[in-house]
Design an enzyme around this catalytic site. Sequence first.
Site, PDB file in Angstrom:
ATOM      1  N   SER A  57       0.845  -1.208   0.000  1.00 33.90           N
ATOM      2  CA  SER A  57       0.000   0.000   0.000  1.00 33.90           C
ATOM      3  C   SER A  57       0.876   1.252   0.000  1.00 33.90           C
ATOM      4  O   SER A  57       2.104   1.168   0.179  1.00 33.90           O
ATOM      5  CB  SER A  57      -0.850   0.011   1.276  1.00 33.90           C
ATOM      6  OG  SER A  57       0.004   0.228   2.390  1.00 33.90           O
ATOM      7  N   ASP A  94      -1.246  -1.733  -4.037  1.00 38.45           N
ATOM      8  CA  ASP A  94      -2.599  -1.615  -3.469  1.00 38.45           C
ATOM      9  C   ASP A  94      -2.992  -0.132  -3.438  1.00 38.45           C
ATOM     10  O   ASP A  94      -2.231   0.711  -2.947  1.00 38.45           O
ATOM     11  CB  ASP A  94      -2.546  -2.191  -2.031  1.00 38.45           C
ATOM     12  CG  ASP A  94      -3.915  -2.411  -1.422  1.00 38.45           C
ATOM     13  OD1 ASP A  94      -4.883  -2.569  -2.183  1.00 38.45           O
ATOM     14  OD2 ASP A  94      -3.991  -2.476  -0.177  1.00 38.45           O
ATOM     15  N   HIS A  95      -4.138   0.195  -3.973  1.00 34.50           N
ATOM     16  CA  HIS A  95      -4.664   1.574  -3.950  1.00 34.50           C
ATOM     17  C   HIS A  95      -3.712   2.617  -4.535  1.00 34.50           C
ATOM     18  O   HIS A  95      -3.478   3.667  -3.914  1.00 34.50           O
ATOM     19  CB  HIS A  95      -5.058   1.996  -2.524  1.00 34.50           C
ATOM     20  CG  HIS A  95      -6.214   1.224  -1.990  1.00 34.50           C
ATOM     21  ND1 HIS A  95      -7.510   1.404  -2.391  1.00 34.50           N
ATOM     22  CD2 HIS A  95      -6.260   0.205  -1.091  1.00 34.50           C
ATOM     23  CE1 HIS A  95      -8.303   0.557  -1.774  1.00 34.50           C
ATOM     24  NE2 HIS A  95      -7.571  -0.200  -0.976  1.00 34.50           N
ATOM     25  N   ASP A 116      -6.680   3.285  -8.253  1.00 41.85           N
ATOM     26  CA  ASP A 116      -7.932   3.533  -7.546  1.00 41.85           C
ATOM     27  C   ASP A 116      -8.425   4.935  -7.875  1.00 41.85           C
ATOM     28  O   ASP A 116      -8.072   5.908  -7.214  1.00 41.85           O
ATOM     29  CB  ASP A 116      -7.698   3.366  -6.033  1.00 41.85           C
ATOM     30  CG  ASP A 116      -8.979   3.575  -5.238  1.00 41.85           C
ATOM     31  OD1 ASP A 116     -10.001   3.943  -5.852  1.00 41.85           O
ATOM     32  OD2 ASP A 116      -8.948   3.373  -4.014  1.00 41.85           O
ATOM     33  N   HIS A 233     -12.250  -5.607  -1.650  1.00 40.73           N
ATOM     34  CA  HIS A 233     -11.383  -4.988  -0.637  1.00 40.73           C
ATOM     35  C   HIS A 233     -12.089  -5.084   0.719  1.00 40.73           C
ATOM     36  O   HIS A 233     -13.238  -5.522   0.808  1.00 40.73           O
ATOM     37  CB  HIS A 233     -11.143  -3.510  -0.986  1.00 40.73           C
ATOM     38  CG  HIS A 233     -10.151  -3.325  -2.074  1.00 40.73           C
ATOM     39  ND1 HIS A 233      -8.933  -2.744  -1.865  1.00 40.73           N
ATOM     40  CD2 HIS A 233     -10.179  -3.686  -3.376  1.00 40.73           C
ATOM     41  CE1 HIS A 233      -8.259  -2.730  -3.006  1.00 40.73           C
ATOM     42  NE2 HIS A 233      -8.995  -3.299  -3.944  1.00 40.73           N
ATOM     43  N   ILE A 277      -7.005  -8.760   2.376  1.00 40.27           N
ATOM     44  CA  ILE A 277      -7.019  -8.878   3.840  1.00 40.27           C
ATOM     45  C   ILE A 277      -5.751  -8.248   4.419  1.00 40.27           C
ATOM     46  O   ILE A 277      -4.635  -8.630   4.058  1.00 40.27           O
ATOM     47  CB  ILE A 277      -7.134 -10.361   4.254  1.00 40.27           C
ATOM     48  CG1 ILE A 277      -8.519 -10.887   3.836  1.00 40.27           C
ATOM     49  CG2 ILE A 277      -6.935 -10.531   5.773  1.00 40.27           C
ATOM     50  CD1 ILE A 277      -8.641 -12.374   3.771  1.00 40.27           C
ATOM     51  N   ASP A 278      -5.949  -7.311   5.307  1.00 39.92           N
ATOM     52  CA  ASP A 278      -4.832  -6.664   5.988  1.00 39.92           C
ATOM     53  C   ASP A 278      -5.119  -6.581   7.490  1.00 39.92           C
ATOM     54  O   ASP A 278      -4.329  -7.050   8.327  1.00 39.92           O
ATOM     55  CB  ASP A 278      -4.619  -5.253   5.409  1.00 39.92           C
ATOM     56  CG  ASP A 278      -3.379  -4.582   5.944  1.00 39.92           C
ATOM     57  OD1 ASP A 278      -2.643  -5.213   6.742  1.00 39.92           O
ATOM     58  OD2 ASP A 278      -3.108  -3.423   5.588  1.00 39.92           O
ATOM     59  N   SER A 279      -6.274  -6.038   7.847  1.00 41.16           N
ATOM     60  CA  SER A 279      -6.583  -5.789   9.266  1.00 41.16           C
ATOM     61  C   SER A 279      -6.506  -7.056  10.117  1.00 41.16           C
ATOM     62  O   SER A 279      -6.007  -7.018  11.251  1.00 41.16           O
ATOM     63  CB  SER A 279      -7.970  -5.161   9.410  1.00 41.16           C
ATOM     64  OG  SER A 279      -7.996  -3.909   8.774  1.00 41.16           O
TER      65      SER A 279
HETATM   66  O1  G3H Z   1      -6.506  -0.647   2.102  1.00 40.26           O
HETATM   67  C1  G3H Z   1      -5.712  -0.357   3.000  1.00 40.26           C
HETATM   68  C2  G3H Z   1      -4.723  -1.360   3.485  1.00 40.26           C
HETATM   69  O2  G3H Z   1      -5.185  -1.998   4.641  1.00 40.26           O
HETATM   70  C3  G3H Z   1      -3.380  -0.736   3.683  1.00 40.26           C
HETATM   71  O3  G3H Z   1      -3.360   0.160   4.736  1.00 40.26           O
HETATM   72  O4  G3H Z   1      -2.064   2.171   3.977  1.00 40.26           O
HETATM   73  O5  G3H Z   1      -2.254   1.587   6.408  1.00 40.26           O
HETATM   74  O6  G3H Z   1      -0.844   0.221   4.863  1.00 40.26           O
HETATM   75  P1  G3H Z   1      -2.056   1.091   5.023  1.00 40.26           P
HETATM   76  P1  13P Z   2      -9.126  -4.922   5.570  1.00 42.23           P
HETATM   77  O1  13P Z   2      -8.905  -3.626   6.274  1.00 42.23           O
HETATM   78  O2  13P Z   2     -10.537  -5.389   5.728  1.00 42.23           O
HETATM   79  O3  13P Z   2      -8.166  -5.968   5.931  1.00 42.23           O
HETATM   80  O4  13P Z   2      -8.948  -4.645   3.980  1.00 42.23           O
HETATM   81  C1  13P Z   2      -7.677  -4.550   3.403  1.00 42.23           C
HETATM   82  C2  13P Z   2      -7.704  -4.026   2.016  1.00 42.23           C
HETATM   83  O5  13P Z   2      -8.730  -3.896   1.380  1.00 42.23           O
HETATM   84  C3  13P Z   2      -6.430  -3.683   1.407  1.00 42.23           C
HETATM   85  O6  13P Z   2      -6.583  -3.096   0.145  1.00 42.23           O
HETATM   86 ZN    ZN Z   3      -8.349  -1.879  -0.046  1.00 46.59          ZN
END
Ligand code: G3H
Ligand code: 13P
Ligand code: ZN
Length: 333
Positions: A57, A94-95, A116, A233, A277-279
Amino acid sequence: MATSYKDLGLVNTKKMFADATKGKYAVPAYNFNNMEQMQAIIQACVETKSPVILQVSGGARKYANQTLLRFMAQGAVAYAKELGCEIPIALHLDHGDTFELCKDCIDSGFSSVMIDGSHHSFEKNIELTKKVVEYAHAHGVTVEGELGVLAGVEDDVVAEHSHYTKPEEVIEFVTKTGCDSLAISIGTSHGANKFTPAQCTRDERGVLIPPPLRFDILEEIEKKLPGFPIVLHGSSSVPADLIAVINKFGGAMKDSVGIPEEQLRKAAKSAVCKINIDSDGRIAMTAAIRKVFAETPSEFDPRKYLGPARDALKAIYKAKNETVLGSAGHALD
Ligand code: G3H
Ligand code: 13P
Ligand code: ZN
């Protein structure tokens, strides 16, 4: 000098998504910022024989440096081989929010990028996405576009409410841009507090039950774009047991609620080919680290808390591949 992902042993998402569509599963897209996360992701995906998309990201680039992350992904290819299974690995932005950023990632060895443009007007989103697609495709890199806005935090952009994807827009967007996959908004949301308590109901134990995903919108989109790869996402499930561990050992995560696993299971069997999946990874690591700190306050060797955090992360990613996304066993499709 530009580096091609092909020379790094990485793959783009073309075949991954074609196989996932055929096999009715979703490829996991796990975010990483550091070595322990990378080790956990690769170990989990090798042990479950799953293809994987490693996501970087904007926040990860700021935290860890894009060049370092790219070399880690290159190292991941060798690491997977060493662990005994040459799983397909894509390195994905990502994004991405500008053409320049996407170009920079493509030139430095990413095999897939997301542009995005969902916060722009429909026309501007098409124009920006098309520009990225033209550059990316000239380099064999696949592109994810986005239509509709998720509630929650996307890097520095916060949207209070989701704007569901309009099925009537998807054909024009995909045709005009030439994108390879489409992220849609059907009620998922970024972060650990995906819904306010007011948006949820409660079960008999008082646990928050989120509103269901809009599968009707997903089905309409599928009808309009048969066989086209769809991306979800904001798909962490925010496990209540891990939140309880965090809170038990000094944390203060309140009203956390995610996407129920059975809904993701259902989505993975549809046109949804990639689930982000990140959180959940952050939650698993935090719970493990808090436990070590609380139970062994004298500990100060980072390996003694990052090691358990890595193991916890690996365990939840293995479980996701096996029982939620269904990607386990598909590395060699
Ligand atoms: O979509 C967001 C992802 O969870 C990445 O988050 O920019 O805090 O690394 P971050
Ligand atoms: P979560 O915050 O639900 O894990 O989503 C992550 C995500 O969409 C990263 O692009
Ligand atoms: Zn996302």
